[in-house]
Design an enzyme around this catalytic site. Structure first.
Site, PDB file in Angstrom:
ATOM      1  N   GLU A 219       0.864  -1.187   0.000  1.00  0.00           N
ATOM      2  CA  GLU A 219       0.000   0.000   0.000  1.00  0.00           C
ATOM      3  C   GLU A 219       0.893   1.226   0.000  1.00  0.00           C
ATOM      4  OE1 GLU A 219      -3.089  -0.215  -0.721  1.00  0.00           O
ATOM      5  OE2 GLU A 219      -2.746  -2.362  -0.767  1.00  0.00           O
TER       6      GLU A 219
ATOM      7  N   CYS B  87      -1.527   9.425   3.742  1.00  0.00           N
ATOM      8  CA  CYS B  87      -1.606   9.011   2.338  1.00  0.00           C
ATOM      9  C   CYS B  87      -2.931   9.475   1.741  1.00  0.00           C
ATOM     10  CB  CYS B  87      -1.484   7.504   2.238  1.00  0.00           C
ATOM     11  SG  CYS B  87      -2.727   6.646   3.194  1.00  0.00           S
TER      12      CYS B  87
HETATM   13  N1  LIG Z   1      -1.689   3.467   1.091  1.00  0.00           N
HETATM   14  C1  LIG Z   1      -1.664   3.434   2.404  1.00  0.00           C
HETATM   15  O1  LIG Z   1      -2.477   2.782   3.052  1.00  0.00           O
HETATM   16  C2  LIG Z   1      -0.628   4.233   3.140  1.00  0.00           C
HETATM   17  C3  LIG Z   1      -0.774   4.420   4.514  1.00  0.00           C
HETATM   18  C4  LIG Z   1       0.197   5.156   5.182  1.00  0.00           C
HETATM   19  C5  LIG Z   1       1.271   5.696   4.506  1.00  0.00           C
HETATM   20  N2  LIG Z   1       1.366   5.498   3.168  1.00  0.00           N
HETATM   21  C6  LIG Z   1       2.489   6.087   2.422  1.00  0.00           C
HETATM   22  O2  LIG Z   1       3.693   5.914   3.155  1.00  0.00           O
HETATM   23  C7  LIG Z   1       4.604   6.958   2.851  1.00  0.00           C
HETATM   24  C8  LIG Z   1       5.132   7.568   4.127  1.00  0.00           C
HETATM   25  O3  LIG Z   1       5.694   6.598   4.926  1.00  0.00           O
HETATM   26  P1  LIG Z   1       7.271   6.366   5.014  1.00  0.00           P
HETATM   27  O4  LIG Z   1       7.971   7.668   4.893  1.00  0.00           O
HETATM   28  O5  LIG Z   1       7.498   5.554   6.242  1.00  0.00           O
HETATM   29  O6  LIG Z   1       7.549   5.507   3.721  1.00  0.00           O
HETATM   30  P2  LIG Z   1       8.902   4.785   3.296  1.00  0.00           P
HETATM   31  O7  LIG Z   1       8.627   4.089   2.017  1.00  0.00           O
HETATM   32  O8  LIG Z   1      10.051   5.705   3.340  1.00  0.00           O
HETATM   33  O9  LIG Z   1       9.153   3.710   4.438  1.00  0.00           O
HETATM   34  C9  LIG Z   1       8.192   2.705   4.714  1.00  0.00           C
HETATM   35  C10 LIG Z   1       8.885   1.556   5.392  1.00  0.00           C
HETATM   36  O10 LIG Z   1       9.787   0.955   4.477  1.00  0.00           O
HETATM   37  C11 LIG Z   1      11.047   0.770   5.088  1.00  0.00           C
HETATM   38  N3  LIG Z   1      12.078   0.681   4.060  1.00  0.00           N
HETATM   39  C12 LIG Z   1      12.821   1.674   3.533  1.00  0.00           C
HETATM   40  N4  LIG Z   1      13.657   1.165   2.587  1.00  0.00           N
HETATM   41  C13 LIG Z   1      13.417  -0.160   2.519  1.00  0.00           C
HETATM   42  C14 LIG Z   1      13.933  -1.235   1.726  1.00  0.00           C
HETATM   43  N5  LIG Z   1      14.861  -1.050   0.812  1.00  0.00           N
HETATM   44  N6  LIG Z   1      13.445  -2.477   1.924  1.00  0.00           N
HETATM   45  C15 LIG Z   1      12.477  -2.693   2.837  1.00  0.00           C
HETATM   46  N7  LIG Z   1      11.952  -1.723   3.616  1.00  0.00           N
HETATM   47  C16 LIG Z   1      12.420  -0.478   3.454  1.00  0.00           C
HETATM   48  C17 LIG Z   1      11.122   1.930   6.052  1.00  0.00           C
HETATM   49  O11 LIG Z   1      12.109   1.703   7.033  1.00  0.00           O
HETATM   50  C18 LIG Z   1       9.726   1.954   6.594  1.00  0.00           C
HETATM   51  O12 LIG Z   1       9.553   0.984   7.600  1.00  0.00           O
HETATM   52  C19 LIG Z   1       3.814   7.943   2.015  1.00  0.00           C
HETATM   53  O13 LIG Z   1       4.122   7.753   0.674  1.00  0.00           O
HETATM   54  C20 LIG Z   1       2.365   7.561   2.297  1.00  0.00           C
HETATM   55  O14 LIG Z   1       1.470   7.940   1.295  1.00  0.00           O
HETATM   56  C21 LIG Z   1       0.454   4.777   2.478  1.00  0.00           C
HETATM   57  N1  LIG Z   2      -6.532   5.402   6.704  1.00  0.00           N
HETATM   58  C1  LIG Z   2      -6.141   6.774   6.842  1.00  0.00           C
HETATM   59  C2  LIG Z   2      -4.949   7.108   6.013  1.00  0.00           C
HETATM   60  C3  LIG Z   2      -3.776   6.192   6.142  1.00  0.00           C
HETATM   61  C4  LIG Z   2      -2.606   6.741   5.416  1.00  0.00           C
HETATM   62  O1  LIG Z   2      -1.854   7.560   5.803  1.00  0.00           O
HETATM   63  C5  LIG Z   2      -7.275   7.680   6.434  1.00  0.00           C
HETATM   64  O2  LIG Z   2      -8.282   7.199   5.938  1.00  0.00           O
HETATM   65  O3  LIG Z   2      -7.158   8.881   6.572  1.00  0.00           O
END
Ligand SMILES: NC(=O)c1ccc[n+]([C@@H]2O[C@H](COP(=O)([O-])OP(=O)(O)OC[C@H]3O[C@@H](n4cnc5c(N)ncnc54)[C@H](O)[C@@H]3O)[C@@H](O)[C@H]2O)c1
Ligand SMILES: N[C@@H](CCC=O)C(=O)O
Length: 515
Positions: free
Chosen positions: A286, A320
């Site tokens: 995600e 997100c």
């Molecule tokens: N779609 C969703 O449900 C959802 C929900 C929350 C956040 N997000 C997204 O998450 C992002 C923000 O979170 P973030 O800054 O923690 O994201 P990120 O991708 O920088 O990190 C996410 C996780 O991946 C790990 N990671 C980093 N490099 C890696 C590698 N090479 N292999 C495996 N793991 C690795 C990080 O340590 C962390 O635990 C935003 O883009 C946001 O939109 C999406």
């Molecule tokens: N589930 C949360 C968003 C998660 C991502 O950052 C919302 O619906 O606002």
């Protein structure tokens, strides 16, 4: 039998008694700051020489905890431990596995404000945002426990006279859980407990900015009786430990939530078969969003402005689901912009621990600089109408910022900023607005504010968002009510908090017997 699932209520912070209780939780957490957190592998505490310090984003010199960091050899140990534990955990009855989640949810509910207070100091969440995060973590556990019990019951199949047929959802094996920092309790806990309640074992690699909250949660699972080795806590640098875990031949699945860049990297690496690997790794990924709220020419404009401001600037836009684009019909553009500016100017930026704060600090120095860069880019792509200032002398504070008259193909309209920056774009018609909204590579959330039934129906059909909201904001999905996940580069649309989710952590086995 448990009562039907219902969402955990949010705390009413208009009541002084609730604020006092939260103050007490902050004080309690204050007495626990700066402690050391070892890795947890098979229940054993492992302290390493490489330590990473977690700090308060609103007060960057305040140390939240010192966390041991794994390396490749400890990642190997964690995977081997999880693989051994899987041999017994997979035979634990689904009802028993569910009960660990019910117990953990009950323990968390009793310490609700304490966990929220940890998020205020480690993730920079205001009281209301932290409280919603804790409530969602409780919801995930209550919901997935019931879901496990539901899918472990006999499943409907076409009956045949001469055979007895049965479908079982059995676990997959060792799962690598890689959560983001922005819902440091809810998403981390939801991903972890969904995997384990299905009978899998887990190596949890927490996000670096929020390693302490994850450690607190793993301790809570231990208190709930989850056996040693079922969840192994393995903080470490994503690029080093993450790659090792993803590549490992014993890894059966990876459950990832985070950025598009890291998600795609994991997906590619997991697709490569390693020597000794016996399965195709499953990737649940995600990822990011570039979410839009469309305002129609006949919309309730106060509702539109309230929805835009809440979705753009709640938790400093670090969701997100955050509204980073307001796409407004030209007939009401100026009026909506004025209302949004007015409401934004009334927001209080400051320490998230304070009752009056609406917008806290952004998570860290890297995010602070990235958002500043986008604000500079925005100055060349639109008209800065609110905010734009930032200050990192004490913590990472960035003013809620709005750019007007931004083109649909501008960088600030296309790239995920993940901060309090909102782009306003004018649309010639509703159809034009919908086309602009769909014109990114993402497809996570979106909203339409309109009183036009035909337009709402058009959006239902053509707005390419995994979570589309009509006449409300585009943040704040509730477990069970709004299963969450996005289209296109927003991910695999896993629909966390929905009835399809657990199937991603299982494989279906048919047994057919003739007598
Ligand atoms: N779609 C969703 O449900 C959802 C929900 C929350 C956040 N997000 C997204 O998450 C992002 C923000 O979170 P973030 O800054 O923690 O994201 P990120 O991708 O920088 O990190 C996410 C996780 O991946 C790990 N990671 C980093 N490099 C890696 C590698 N090479 N292999 C495996 N793991 C690795 C990080 O340590 C962390 O635990 C935003 O883009 C946001 O939109 C999406
Ligand atoms: N589930 C949360 C968003 C998660 C991502 O950052 C919302 O619906 O606002």
């Amino acid at each position: 039998m448990r009562a039907t699932f219902k969402n955990e209520p949010f705390t009413n912070f208009q009541l002084e008694s609730n604020n006092k209780a939260y103050d007490a939780a902050l004080a309690l957490v204050g007495t626990k700051l700066g402690r050391d957190y070892p890795l947890i592998i098979g229940g054993d505490r492992v302290t390493t020489t490489r330590i990473a310090t977690s700090t308060n984003p609103a007060s960057k010199n305040q140390i939240i905890g010192n966390v041991s960091q794994a390396n490749a050899s400890l990642a190997e140990e964690a995977i081997q431990t999880a693989a051994r534990t899987f041999d017994s955990w997979k035979h634990t009855a689904p009802d028993e596995r569910a009960r660990y989640l019910y117990r953990a949810a009950a323990l968390l509910r009793r310490r609700k404000h304490e966990f929220s207070a940890w998020m205020t100091v480690e993730a920079g969440k205001t009281r209301a945002e932290a409280d919603a995060d804790t409530a969602e973590a409780i919801d995930f556990m209550e919901f997935y426990a019931r879901e496990m019990q539901r899918i472990s019951k006999p499943q409907p199949l076409t009956p045949l006279d001469e055979e007895e047929n049965q479908l079982y959802y059995i676990p997959l094996g060792v799962g690598i859980v890689i959560p983001p920092w922005n819902f440091p309790l809810a998403i981390m806990a939801g991903m972890t407990t969904a995997a384990l309640v299905c009978g899998n074992t887990v190596v949890l690699k927490p996000a670096s900015p929020t390693m302490v909250i994850a450690a607190q949660f793993v301790e809570l699972l231990e208190e709930a009786g989850v056996p040693a080795g079922v969840v192994n806590y393995l903080p470490g640098p994503g690029s080093e430990v993450g790659d090792y875990l993803v590549d490992h031949p014993l890894t059966r699945f990876i459950s990832f939530t985070g950025s598009r860049e890291v998600g795609l990297r994991i997906n590619e690496r997991a697709a490569k078969t390693q020597p000794g690997q016996k399965w195709i790794k499953r990737v649940i990924a995600e990822m990011g969003g570039k979410d839009a709220i469309i305002v129609d020419n006949d919309a309730n404009l106060d509702l539109a402005a309230d929805s835009i401001v809440a979705a753009a600037f709640g938790f400093s836009g670090q969701k997100c689901s955050a509204c980073s684009r307001a796409i407004v019909h030209e007939a009401v553009y100026d009026e909506v912009l004025a209302k949004v500016i007015d409401r934004t100017q009334q927001l209080t930026v400051g320490d998230p621990a304070a009752v009056s704060t609406n917008v806290g600090a952004v998570i860290d120095d890297k995010a602070f600089r990235k958002i500043q860069e986008y604000i500079e880019i925005g100055k060349g792509e639109g008209q800065l109408v609110v905010g734009g200032a930032s200050d990192d002398s004490v913590g990472y504070f960035i003013e809620p910022t709005i750019f007007a008259d931004v083109a649909a193909d501008a960088r600030i309209s296309q790239e995920e900023i993940f901060g309090p920056v909102l782009a306003f774009t004018k649309a010639e018609s509703f159809e034009d607005a919908l086309q602009i909204a769909n014109n990114t590579e993402f497809g996570l959330t979106g909203a339409v504010i309109s009183n036009n039934r035909a337009h709402l129906e058009l959006a239902r059909r053509d707005f390419m968002a995994g979570n589309l909201y009509l006449n409300r904001k585009c943040t704040g999905a509730l477990v069970g009510a709004h299963p969450f996940g996005g289209f296109n580069m927003s991910g695999t649309d896993s629909k966390a908090g929905g009835r399809d989710y657990l199937l991603l952590f299982t494989q279906a086995k048919i047994v057919s017997e003739r007598y």
